[in-house]
Design a protein around this motif. Structure first.
Motif, short mmCIF file in Angstrom:
data_model
loop_
_atom_site.label_atom_id
_atom_site.label_comp_id
_atom_site.label_asym_id
_atom_site.label_seq_id
_atom_site.Cartn_x
_atom_site.Cartn_y
_atom_site.Cartn_z
N ILE A 321 68.82 24.67 33.54
CA ILE A 321 69.98 24.39 32.70
C ILE A 321 69.53 24.01 31.30
CG2 ILE A 321 71.58 23.75 34.54
CD1 ILE A 321 70.83 20.84 34.09
N VAL A 329 74.95 22.61 28.91
CA VAL A 329 75.56 23.65 28.07
C VAL A 329 75.75 24.93 28.87
CG1 VAL A 329 75.26 25.08 26.00
CG2 VAL A 329 74.55 22.68 25.99
N ARG A 330 74.69 25.36 29.56
CA ARG A 330 74.79 26.56 30.39
C ARG A 330 73.61 26.66 31.33
NH1 ARG A 330 72.98 28.80 25.40
NH2 ARG A 330 71.09 30.09 25.62
N LYS A 331 73.76 27.52 32.34
CA LYS A 331 72.66 27.81 33.25
C LYS A 331 71.86 28.98 32.69
CE LYS A 331 74.80 26.13 37.50
NZ LYS A 331 75.21 26.47 38.90
N VAL A 332 70.57 28.95 32.98
CA VAL A 332 69.66 29.97 32.46
C VAL A 332 68.69 30.35 33.57
CG1 VAL A 332 67.95 30.52 30.69
CG2 VAL A 332 69.79 28.90 30.17
#
Length: 354
Positions: A321, A329-332
């Motif tokens: 993340i 903020v977002r998953k990666v």
């Protein structure tokens, strides 16, 4: 609070007088090899070195200073032992400061010749005293090598130069004994207003040298003592500059440069955190931003542990993340974590320049 010291100009830099603490390093090339020495100094400049010192063991090295100076942008200090003629030649060829031990320069007349040459050009002299070369009479007086003996030795040499009507001086007291060195600087800071060059000499390899330097410099600098520092390491001088910057930043004495925080690995870690943290550490060297970056190994505790960081990444199984100020903020995907962090840093850098 910083101890009040006299301002001393070294080339285009000033130490003491409340000015920022400047970072020094020393080349490990042969100074006579002008091209190699210039290449190394330019790399050190880019890493954040403020003042560079070069060994001058031969007359050829003294003459080389003129050519080196044409290509670099930071002050150059000539490091002299034993031969007073090398100090004079170094100054004649553009050295911005000379480092000498008046005790081994060859006696009164030779010391006076060096002082007169410095006086004509208004070049500072760094009076260096080392625990390994403390005078026999002081060792006997104090029953060994002691902080008191080091301080007395340094002040005796300063008085000798002052008696020659010169006071453009910097003082350094070096010892590989961390606590002895710290105590010596505490004592001399109470007895002089000259700026102090601080460091733990012969501190060792990258691991042991960094630990000893961080402890010693941390003690000394936290007490408000020191105007310029060198972290002495057996290795690449670039590591000295990186370590010095981090020590100053950790103590709140310098801003700029990304600060990295990373968690220790544990049984919850499901990514190669050690490798990832190392890659991030290398990457952030290219970002001159006053921010904190976190690298965490656990997506469960990562956001909370990284909440004081401006930006961070945390790993999970196969993915991670991206975190900003403790918020996800977002998953990666795991193999894209480093790339995602770099993209965010570039965006933050661009915003800062607007």
């Amino acid at each position: 609070m910083r101890k009040e010291t006299k301002a001393v100009k070294i080339g285009n830099k000033v130490i003491g007088g409340g000015n920022p603490i400047l970072i020094q390093s020393m080349t490990n090339t042969k100074t006579e090899d002008v091209k190699a020495t210039i290449r190394q100094i330019l790399k050190l400049e880019a890493a954040g070195c403020d003042i560079i010192r070069c060994a001058v063991p031969t007359m050829e090295a003294a003459y080389a200073i003129k050519d080196i100076k044409r290509e670099i942008h930071i002050p150059l200090v000539a490091d002299i032992h034993f031969d007073y003629r090398l100090a004079i030649a170094a100054m004649e060829n553009g050295a911005d400061k000379v480092r000498i031990n008046p005790g081994n320069i060859g006696g009164y007349e030779k010391l006076k010749a060096v002082v007169e040459a410095a006086k004509v050009r208004d070049i500072p002299i760094r009076v260096g005293v080392n625990s390994g070369s403390l005078e026999k009479e002081l060792v006997e007086k104090y029953g060994g090598v002691t902080p008191e003996g080091l301080v007395e030795s340094a002040l005796d040499k300063v008085k000798a130069i002052e008696a020659m009507d010169y006071d453009n001086l910097v003082i350094s007291i070096k010892s590989s004994d961390v606590l002895m060195c710290a105590r010596a600087y505490e004592m001399i800071a109470e007895k002089t207003v000259y700026p102090l060059h601080v460091g733990i000499t012969e501190s060792g390899t990258l691991l042991s040298g960094n630990i000893k330097s961080a402890v010693g410099l941390g003690i000394i600098l936290y007490e408000g003592i020191g105007d310029t520092i060198r972290v002495s390491l057996t290795g690449d001088p670039l590591e000295e500059v990186k370590s010095a910057r981090l020590i100053l930043k950790t103590l709140g004495l310098r801003k700029g440069g990304v600060e990295l925080v990373s968690c220790p690995t544990c049984g919850r870690t499901q990514i190669d955190l050690i490798s990832l943290a190392g890659q991030v550490e290398n990457m952030i060297q290219d970002f001159d931003m006053d921010i904190k970056v976190a690298v965490m190994g656990c997506a469960v505790n990562g956001p909370g542990e990284a909440k004081e960081a401006d930006i961070g990444i945390a790993g999970g199984k196969g993915e991670g993340i991206l975190i900003k100020k403790g918020q996800v903020v977002r998953k990666v995907p795991e193999d894209k974590l480093l790339e995602a962090l770099k993209e965010e840093l570039l965006a933050m850098k661009a915003d800062a320049l607007k």
